[in-house]
Design an enzyme around this catalytic site. Structure first.
Site, PDB file in Angstrom:
ATOM      1  N   CYS A  70       2.948 -10.702  31.303  1.00  0.00           N
ATOM      2  CA  CYS A  70       3.936 -11.651  31.815  1.00  0.00           C
ATOM      3  C   CYS A  70       5.133 -10.903  32.407  1.00  0.00           C
ATOM      4  O   CYS A  70       5.776 -10.102  31.722  1.00  0.00           O
ATOM      5  CB  CYS A  70       4.415 -12.568  30.691  1.00  0.00           C
ATOM      6  SG  CYS A  70       5.760 -13.680  31.193  1.00  0.00           S
ATOM      7  N   CYS A  73       8.731 -11.442  30.513  1.00  0.00           N
ATOM      8  CA  CYS A  73       9.034 -10.900  29.195  1.00  0.00           C
ATOM      9  C   CYS A  73       9.835  -9.610  29.358  1.00  0.00           C
ATOM     10  O   CYS A  73       9.782  -8.972  30.403  1.00  0.00           O
ATOM     11  CB  CYS A  73       7.738 -10.622  28.430  1.00  0.00           C
ATOM     12  SG  CYS A  73       6.884 -12.106  27.849  1.00  0.00           S
ATOM     13  N   ASN A 156      10.517 -26.455  36.298  1.00  0.00           N
ATOM     14  CA  ASN A 156       9.164 -26.996  36.286  1.00  0.00           C
ATOM     15  C   ASN A 156       8.530 -26.562  34.975  1.00  0.00           C
ATOM     16  O   ASN A 156       8.513 -25.374  34.669  1.00  0.00           O
ATOM     17  CB  ASN A 156       8.331 -26.448  37.444  1.00  0.00           C
ATOM     18  CG  ASN A 156       8.879 -26.841  38.797  1.00  0.00           C
ATOM     19  OD1 ASN A 156       9.439 -27.915  38.956  1.00  0.00           O
ATOM     20  ND2 ASN A 156       8.740 -25.969  39.779  1.00  0.00           N
ATOM     21  N   HIS A 167       6.014 -18.345  30.683  1.00  0.00           N
ATOM     22  CA  HIS A 167       7.277 -18.018  30.032  1.00  0.00           C
ATOM     23  C   HIS A 167       8.325 -19.098  30.333  1.00  0.00           C
ATOM     24  O   HIS A 167       8.403 -19.577  31.465  1.00  0.00           O
ATOM     25  CB  HIS A 167       7.773 -16.665  30.539  1.00  0.00           C
ATOM     26  CG  HIS A 167       8.830 -16.049  29.694  1.00  0.00           C
ATOM     27  ND1 HIS A 167       8.571 -15.020  28.805  1.00  0.00           N
ATOM     28  CD2 HIS A 167      10.154 -16.316  29.586  1.00  0.00           C
ATOM     29  CE1 HIS A 167       9.700 -14.680  28.200  1.00  0.00           C
ATOM     30  NE2 HIS A 167      10.667 -15.450  28.660  1.00  0.00           N
ATOM     31  N   HIS A 169      11.165 -20.740  31.778  1.00  0.00           N
ATOM     32  CA  HIS A 169      12.060 -20.353  32.855  1.00  0.00           C
ATOM     33  C   HIS A 169      12.265 -21.505  33.820  1.00  0.00           C
ATOM     34  O   HIS A 169      11.523 -22.482  33.826  1.00  0.00           O
ATOM     35  CB  HIS A 169      11.499 -19.151  33.632  1.00  0.00           C
ATOM     36  CG  HIS A 169      10.320 -19.496  34.507  1.00  0.00           C
ATOM     37  ND1 HIS A 169       9.064 -19.768  34.005  1.00  0.00           N
ATOM     38  CD2 HIS A 169      10.221 -19.625  35.861  1.00  0.00           C
ATOM     39  CE1 HIS A 169       8.235 -20.038  34.996  1.00  0.00           C
ATOM     40  NE2 HIS A 169       8.915 -19.960  36.139  1.00  0.00           N
TER      41      HIS A 169
END
Length: 352
Positions: A70, A73, A156, A167, A169
């Site tokens: 990811c 991260c 979203n 993640h 965000h």
């Protein structure tokens, strides 16, 4: 809040927002990145009067990477990500694959927490307040760019919405124009002001909703309700009770109360479809007044606009989504399967 600005290996800006004033952010981006090249272009649709961003470079953006890869991260050891440090509270950085760039505006990513398995709803009130501070700061900074006319902070959430990174965000779009949805509100605002001899349409809507049956929750400084003509199965509008044009206008009392009210709304959204259901997909969108001139909206100023947040889900019932089909996509006429009064009732039922 402590703010630290730095640069990634390809020249993009990255900003840490920290809860502690003594936090040091001096980690260096060790990735061998070349400077980002974008092809963003805004084209005007002369028939509809709106604009479309053409951004072919986005075809190569990261798509559902494994958890251990990811990019949002923190960096750990030889596992390098978009965030060079090994931990963070809130981070904002320029999108590597922006829809808008250069003279066409700017796109940023907002990472709410370093915890990959968290969600906005699982943040503490202190963490949520820091995100609000970041949204406000970025609105202020981006509004001063010569190419920017309107700043849009949003989240979203969920693969059903189209999210490609799991993640927690959100994003910030800084548009070089007033968005079509905001323009519609401004036209309605101007027409109502003229027809009523100066009455503010946002104030009238809030007053009407607070006196009705669609209120979901209400604090001293914020009110949340399902609108009379809700487009989506479950849709809530969150307004500060004192009208302000943007996040910069919120006073300390409203800023202090916001995390408690907003976190409760998000947690109710996760409960409306019952136990055992996957997390509710949603879009959360801040509506702020444009920073450009409003000359085309005769008689309306920025102060007439009302900052508000619109939160909605595309899930209409357990296991079923609301698709934008012929009427919605073809003619922009929404058909809602859930009566707004019932949606509000359900959101009150699932209070914690």
């Amino acid at each position: 809040m402590k703010k630290t600005s730095t640069r990634l290996a390809d020249g993009r800006e990255l900003i840490y927002y920290d809860l502690r004033d003594d936090t040091v952010r001096d980690a260096v981006d060790r990735r061998p990145l070349e400077r980002t090249v974008t092809t963003s272009e805004v084209r005007r649709d002369v028939l509809l009067g709106d604009s479309v961003a053409i951004a072919s470079h986005r075809q190569g953006r990261i798509y559902h990477p494994p958890v251990d890869q990811c990019p949002l991260c923190p960096t750990t050891g030889d596992r390098l990500s978009e965030i060079p440090d090994s931990s963070y509270d809130v981070v904002v950085f320029e999108n590597r694959f922006p829809s808008l760039a250069g003279d066409s505006g700017r796109c940023e990513v907002v990472c709410f927490t370093s915890d990959h398995d968290a969600s906005f709803a699982s943040l503490t009130e202190e963490q949520a307040a820091l995100v609000l501070d970041a949204w406000t700061d970025r609105t202020s900074e981006l509004s001063h760019l010569p190419s920017v006319e309107q700043v849009f902070c949003f989240e979203n959430r969920g693969e059903e919405i189209g999210v490609t990174l799991g993640h927690p965000h959100g994003q910030i779009y800084a548009y070089p124009f007033t968005t079509p949805r905001t323009a519609l509100m401004l036209r309605s605002l101007a027409a109502h002001k003229e027809a009523t001899g100066g009455e503010n349409l946002f104030d009238s809507v809030l007053e009407r909703e607070l006196a009705g049956e669609r209120v979901v929750l209400e604090g001293e400084h914020w009110a949340a309700f399902v609108p009379y003509s809700a487009h989506w199965p479950y849709e809530v509008h969150l307004y500060p009770k004192r009208r302000v044009p943007d996040l910069l206008g919120l006073d300390e009392a409203a800023r202090t109360e916001f995390p408690k009210v907003y976190l409760e709304l998000l947690r109710r959204f996760d409960r409306i479809f019952g136990e055992g259901e996957p997390p509710t997909p949603y879009i959360s969108a801040w509506h702020q007044a444009p920073f450009g001139t409003l000359e085309e909206f005769e008689g309306v100023s920025r102060d007439d606009f009302a900052l508000h947040l619109e939160l909605f889900t595309i899930r209409r019932t357990s296991g079923k989504l609301k698709f934008l089909a012929g009427s919605e996509s073809g003619m922009s006429v929404f058909i809602n399967d859930v009566p707004p009064e019932r949606a509000a009732e359900r959101l009150r039922e699932v209070a914690s």
